[in-house]
Write a protein that holds these residues in place. Structure first.
Motif, PDB file in Angstrom:
ATOM      1  N   MET A   1      53.297  11.014 157.408  1.00 26.66           N
ATOM      2  CA  MET A   1      53.926  12.305 157.197  1.00 26.66           C
ATOM      3  C   MET A   1      55.426  12.197 157.468  1.00 26.66           C
ATOM      4  O   MET A   1      55.835  11.675 158.509  1.00 26.66           O
ATOM      5  CB  MET A   1      53.322  13.362 158.134  1.00 26.66           C
ATOM      6  CG  MET A   1      52.002  13.938 157.643  1.00 26.66           C
ATOM      7  SD  MET A   1      50.597  13.488 158.701  1.00 26.66           S
ATOM      8  CE  MET A   1      49.996  12.009 157.858  1.00 26.66           C
ATOM      9  N   ASN A   2      56.244  12.671 156.503  1.00 27.62           N
ATOM     10  CA  ASN A   2      57.694  12.762 156.668  1.00 27.62           C
ATOM     11  C   ASN A   2      58.031  14.203 157.026  1.00 27.62           C
ATOM     12  O   ASN A   2      57.761  15.122 156.244  1.00 27.62           O
ATOM     13  CB  ASN A   2      58.403  12.333 155.384  1.00 27.62           C
ATOM     14  CG  ASN A   2      59.796  12.929 155.268  1.00 27.62           C
ATOM     15  OD1 ASN A   2      60.568  12.908 156.209  1.00 27.62           O
ATOM     16  ND2 ASN A   2      60.101  13.483 154.102  1.00 27.62           N
ATOM     17  N   GLU A   3      58.638  14.405 158.212  1.00 25.09           N
ATOM     18  CA  GLU A   3      58.881  15.752 158.709  1.00 25.09           C
ATOM     19  C   GLU A   3      59.957  16.489 157.924  1.00 25.09           C
ATOM     20  O   GLU A   3      59.938  17.712 157.848  1.00 25.09           O
ATOM     21  CB  GLU A   3      59.252  15.685 160.190  1.00 25.09           C
ATOM     22  CG  GLU A   3      59.222  17.021 160.892  1.00 25.09           C
ATOM     23  CD  GLU A   3      59.347  16.880 162.398  1.00 25.09           C
ATOM     24  OE1 GLU A   3      59.498  17.916 163.070  1.00 25.09           O
ATOM     25  OE2 GLU A   3      59.289  15.742 162.897  1.00 25.09           O
ATOM     26  N   GLY A   4      60.912  15.746 157.342  1.00 27.95           N
ATOM     27  CA  GLY A   4      61.970  16.391 156.571  1.00 27.95           C
ATOM     28  C   GLY A   4      62.858  17.261 157.443  1.00 27.95           C
ATOM     29  O   GLY A   4      62.832  18.487 157.336  1.00 27.95           O
TER      30      GLY A   4
ATOM     31  N   VAL B   1      51.406   3.559 147.684  1.00 25.98           N
ATOM     32  CA  VAL B   1      50.532   4.073 146.626  1.00 25.98           C
ATOM     33  C   VAL B   1      51.111   5.350 146.047  1.00 25.98           C
ATOM     34  O   VAL B   1      51.242   5.504 144.833  1.00 25.98           O
ATOM     35  CB  VAL B   1      49.108   4.337 147.164  1.00 25.98           C
ATOM     36  CG1 VAL B   1      48.221   4.926 146.060  1.00 25.98           C
ATOM     37  CG2 VAL B   1      48.489   3.055 147.709  1.00 25.98           C
ATOM     38  N   GLN B   2      51.507   6.303 146.924  1.00 27.94           N
ATOM     39  CA  GLN B   2      51.961   7.613 146.453  1.00 27.94           C
ATOM     40  C   GLN B   2      52.845   8.258 147.515  1.00 27.94           C
ATOM     41  O   GLN B   2      52.668   8.037 148.715  1.00 27.94           O
ATOM     42  CB  GLN B   2      50.756   8.515 146.163  1.00 27.94           C
ATOM     43  CG  GLN B   2      51.091   9.874 145.563  1.00 27.94           C
ATOM     44  CD  GLN B   2      49.844  10.666 145.187  1.00 27.94           C
ATOM     45  OE1 GLN B   2      48.780  10.102 144.979  1.00 27.94           O
ATOM     46  NE2 GLN B   2      49.971  11.976 145.101  1.00 27.94           N
ATOM     47  N   ASN B   3      53.800   9.051 147.074  1.00 28.29           N
ATOM     48  CA  ASN B   3      54.633   9.863 147.970  1.00 28.29           C
ATOM     49  C   ASN B   3      54.853  11.205 147.286  1.00 28.29           C
ATOM     50  O   ASN B   3      55.409  11.262 146.189  1.00 28.29           O
ATOM     51  CB  ASN B   3      55.967   9.171 148.253  1.00 28.29           C
ATOM     52  CG  ASN B   3      56.776   9.886 149.316  1.00 28.29           C
ATOM     53  OD1 ASN B   3      56.897  11.098 149.309  1.00 28.29           O
ATOM     54  ND2 ASN B   3      57.344   9.118 150.241  1.00 28.29           N
ATOM     55  N   THR B   4      54.419  12.300 147.927  1.00 31.79           N
ATOM     56  CA  THR B   4      54.436  13.617 147.304  1.00 31.79           C
ATOM     57  C   THR B   4      55.008  14.654 148.269  1.00 31.79           C
ATOM     58  O   THR B   4      54.724  14.625 149.469  1.00 31.79           O
ATOM     59  CB  THR B   4      53.013  14.028 146.880  1.00 31.79           C
ATOM     60  OG1 THR B   4      52.531  13.097 145.911  1.00 31.79           O
ATOM     61  CG2 THR B   4      52.992  15.426 146.283  1.00 31.79           C
ATOM     62  N   THR B   5      55.789  15.595 147.731  1.00 33.10           N
ATOM     63  CA  THR B   5      56.404  16.656 148.521  1.00 33.10           C
ATOM     64  C   THR B   5      55.352  17.600 149.091  1.00 33.10           C
ATOM     65  O   THR B   5      54.369  17.942 148.425  1.00 33.10           O
ATOM     66  CB  THR B   5      57.388  17.453 147.654  1.00 33.10           C
ATOM     67  OG1 THR B   5      58.427  16.578 147.213  1.00 33.10           O
ATOM     68  CG2 THR B   5      58.011  18.603 148.430  1.00 33.10           C
ATOM     69  N   THR B   6      55.578  18.029 150.343  1.00 30.81           N
ATOM     70  CA  THR B   6      54.712  18.994 151.019  1.00 30.81           C
ATOM     71  C   THR B   6      55.569  20.131 151.560  1.00 30.81           C
ATOM     72  O   THR B   6      56.800  20.056 151.531  1.00 30.81           O
ATOM     73  CB  THR B   6      53.989  18.337 152.215  1.00 30.81           C
ATOM     74  OG1 THR B   6      54.940  18.118 153.273  1.00 30.81           O
ATOM     75  CG2 THR B   6      53.327  17.024 151.834  1.00 30.81           C
ATOM     76  N   PRO B   7      54.958  21.195 152.083  1.00 35.63           N
ATOM     77  CA  PRO B   7      55.747  22.164 152.856  1.00 35.63           C
ATOM     78  C   PRO B   7      56.485  21.449 153.983  1.00 35.63           C
ATOM     79  O   PRO B   7      56.099  20.351 154.400  1.00 35.63           O
ATOM     80  CB  PRO B   7      54.685  23.128 153.394  1.00 35.63           C
ATOM     81  CG  PRO B   7      53.566  23.046 152.402  1.00 35.63           C
ATOM     82  CD  PRO B   7      53.545  21.616 151.946  1.00 35.63           C
ATOM     83  N   SER B   8      57.517  22.070 154.506  1.00 35.60           N
ATOM     84  CA  SER B   8      58.372  21.405 155.486  1.00 35.60           C
ATOM     85  C   SER B   8      57.637  21.157 156.800  1.00 35.60           C
ATOM     86  O   SER B   8      56.679  21.844 157.149  1.00 35.60           O
ATOM     87  CB  SER B   8      59.615  22.252 155.756  1.00 35.60           C
ATOM     88  OG  SER B   8      59.251  23.478 156.375  1.00 35.60           O
ATOM     89  N   GLY B   9      58.103  20.133 157.497  1.00 31.77           N
ATOM     90  CA  GLY B   9      57.711  19.911 158.873  1.00 31.77           C
ATOM     91  C   GLY B   9      56.342  19.369 159.180  1.00 31.77           C
ATOM     92  O   GLY B   9      55.801  19.678 160.253  1.00 31.77           O
ATOM     93  N   PRO B  10      55.696  18.522 158.341  1.00 32.03           N
ATOM     94  CA  PRO B  10      54.400  17.979 158.743  1.00 32.03           C
ATOM     95  C   PRO B  10      54.564  17.005 159.912  1.00 32.03           C
ATOM     96  O   PRO B  10      55.378  16.090 159.848  1.00 32.03           O
ATOM     97  CB  PRO B  10      53.903  17.268 157.481  1.00 32.03           C
ATOM     98  CG  PRO B  10      55.138  16.893 156.744  1.00 32.03           C
ATOM     99  CD  PRO B  10      56.121  18.004 157.022  1.00 32.03           C
ATOM    100  N   VAL B  11      53.785  17.215 160.972  1.00 31.07           N
ATOM    101  CA  VAL B  11      53.911  16.380 162.167  1.00 31.07           C
ATOM    102  C   VAL B  11      52.587  15.782 162.616  1.00 31.07           C
ATOM    103  O   VAL B  11      52.537  15.060 163.621  1.00 31.07           O
ATOM    104  CB  VAL B  11      54.521  17.177 163.333  1.00 31.07           C
ATOM    105  CG1 VAL B  11      55.976  17.527 163.047  1.00 31.07           C
ATOM    106  CG2 VAL B  11      53.710  18.435 163.635  1.00 31.07           C
ATOM    107  N   SER B  12      51.504  16.042 161.880  1.00 28.54           N
ATOM    108  CA  SER B  12      50.202  15.494 162.253  1.00 28.54           C
ATOM    109  C   SER B  12      49.270  15.606 161.063  1.00 28.54           C
ATOM    110  O   SER B  12      49.415  16.507 160.232  1.00 28.54           O
ATOM    111  CB  SER B  12      49.620  16.256 163.453  1.00 28.54           C
ATOM    112  OG  SER B  12      48.313  15.813 163.766  1.00 28.54           O
TER     113      SER B  12
END
Length: 395
Positions: free
Chosen positions: A62-65, A88-99
């Motif tokens: 997870m990239n926290e951004g 394999v893959q890198n996809t944008t998520t809502p901000s701040g994933p930490v776990s």
């Protein structure tokens, strides 16, 4: 002359400089060597958490951004036999994933649930066996007014996602809202259903948690331990499973400082919690307590935060303070225990390093460092690649 056996294993480290670093820890005749072997920037710019799918040889990051108005991202990698990673893959998520935690049927449809601290959200993603994934759901949360600790509780802050011992439920401690959110999930779609939350003490700031089943059997007597970052406490609960998959009931047993009986001169911010592999102890990392002063080889002294160990009571679920020990440096944001329980890898955020500490599996006491590596950025997570241990690094 016969060759001396050498055992080795890899660890993966995430840090805010943008890299996932592979470390190799080898042991020969009781002497350890810890060294960097690979780096991968496929989770940049701010890797915050690592989840391993050991059975499929995959790693999720997870990239926290952390940049203002920045989204986060989820990346997946194939783990090579030498510990290097192939994106394999890198996809944008809502901000701040930490776990993130993998859930679902082991041989069927599986997903990963992410806790978003900065985005005040929970998101889920369907996983394929080759490491690819697609978005499934997003849940966003709001507060009517800030919590008691206004500068930290201005909004919901989902801080971790874990599953219960049966795998039926996903739990998400929310530091900003002082609750632990509870979800069940539908088998085919992996859609989450919101159930009644556990309400924590106002202003306590739930961060991370762990389950304990004394028998080791899912569905048997179960206890739950919740670390509150703002209150610096660990609270014990007895858990009851409600009928018809309707959720969990929590009965509070006790609450105590994560540093046990020791009075601290600085504000402590506990972070990570784990049950030992032998199911006898719980270990918690403490940040900013500066409980220890460590002499260095060059004659200088550095301050160290701590790791605390509590003994688990299989009869009552109560925690008994056992040890407070130097974590090896500043801000142990994350740590993980080896599968055999004899080593603890600690991610020292402010020191930008990883230290591996020995641990006595009989007494449960943590001991001296056996290796240390600087990785070049603020460390956020360190995990063992136990499935690819060469010789095991056992006792």
């Amino acid at each position: 002359m016969a060759a001396t056996a050498v055992s080795a294993t890899n660890l993966f480290v995430a840090d805010y400089s943008g890299n996932i670093t592979t470390l190799n820890l080898s042991e020969q005749n009781g002497s350890y060597t810890l060294e960097k072997t690979h780096e991968n920037d496929g989770c940049a710019p701010n890797p915050s958490w690592l989840t391993i799918d050991a059975g499929r040889g995959l790693l999720y990051c997870m990239n926290e951004g952390l940049a203002e108005n920045s989204n986060g991202s989820l990346a997946s990698f194939i783990i090579s036999t030498d510990g290097s990673l192939k994106t394999v893959q890198n996809t944008t998520t809502p901000s701040g994933p930490v776990s993130g935690i993998i859930y679902g049927e082991p041989a069927g449809q599986r997903g990963i649930a992410l806790a978003h601290y900065g985005g005040s959200a929970v998101s889920t993603w369907k996983l394929e066996n080759n490491g690819s994934f697609t978005e499934n759901e997003e849940f966003f949360y709001y507060l009517d007014q800030p919590g008691p600790v206004a500068d930290r509780q201005d909004a919901p802050h989902e801080h971790e996602a874990i599953t219960d011992p049966t795998g039926q439920y996903i739990l998400v401690p929310d530091l900003g809202a002082d609750v632990v959110r509870v979800f069940s999930w539908e088998q085919e779609s992996l859609a989450l259903k919101t159930l009644e939350s556990l309400k924590a003490a106002a202003g306590s700031g739930p961060r991370h948690a762990a389950f304990y089943t004394p028998s080791g059997l899912p569905g048997s007597t179960t206890y739950f331990y919740l670390v509150a970052e703002l209150a610096s406490t660990v609270t014990s609960y007895a858990v009851t499973y409600l009928p018809d998959n309707k959720g969990l009931s929590f009965k509070e047993l006790s609450s105590q400082p994560t540093t046990g009986p020791y009075t601290l001169h600085r504000t402590n911010a506990p972070a990570e919690i784990h049950i030992s592999p032998d199911n006898r102890f719980v270990v918690i990392s403490n940040r900013n307590d500066s409980s220890f002063s460590l002499p260095q080889s060059n004659g200088t002294i550095i301050e160290s935060d701590s790791l605390s160990t509590f003994a688990l009571s299989p009869d009552s679920g109560e925690l008994t303070f056992h040890q407070l020990w130097a974590a090896g440096g500043s801000f142990p944001r994350h740590f993980s225990i080896s599968a055999t329980g004899n080593l603890v890898a600690v991610g020292l955020q402010n020191d930008q390093s990883v230290v591996v500490l020995e641990r006595d599996v009989v007494s449960g006491l943590i001991g001296e460092p056996v290796g240390r590596v600087n990785v070049g950025g603020n460390v956020t997570a360190v995990v063992w690649d136990q499935e690819r241990a060469l010789g095991g690094l056992g006792d």
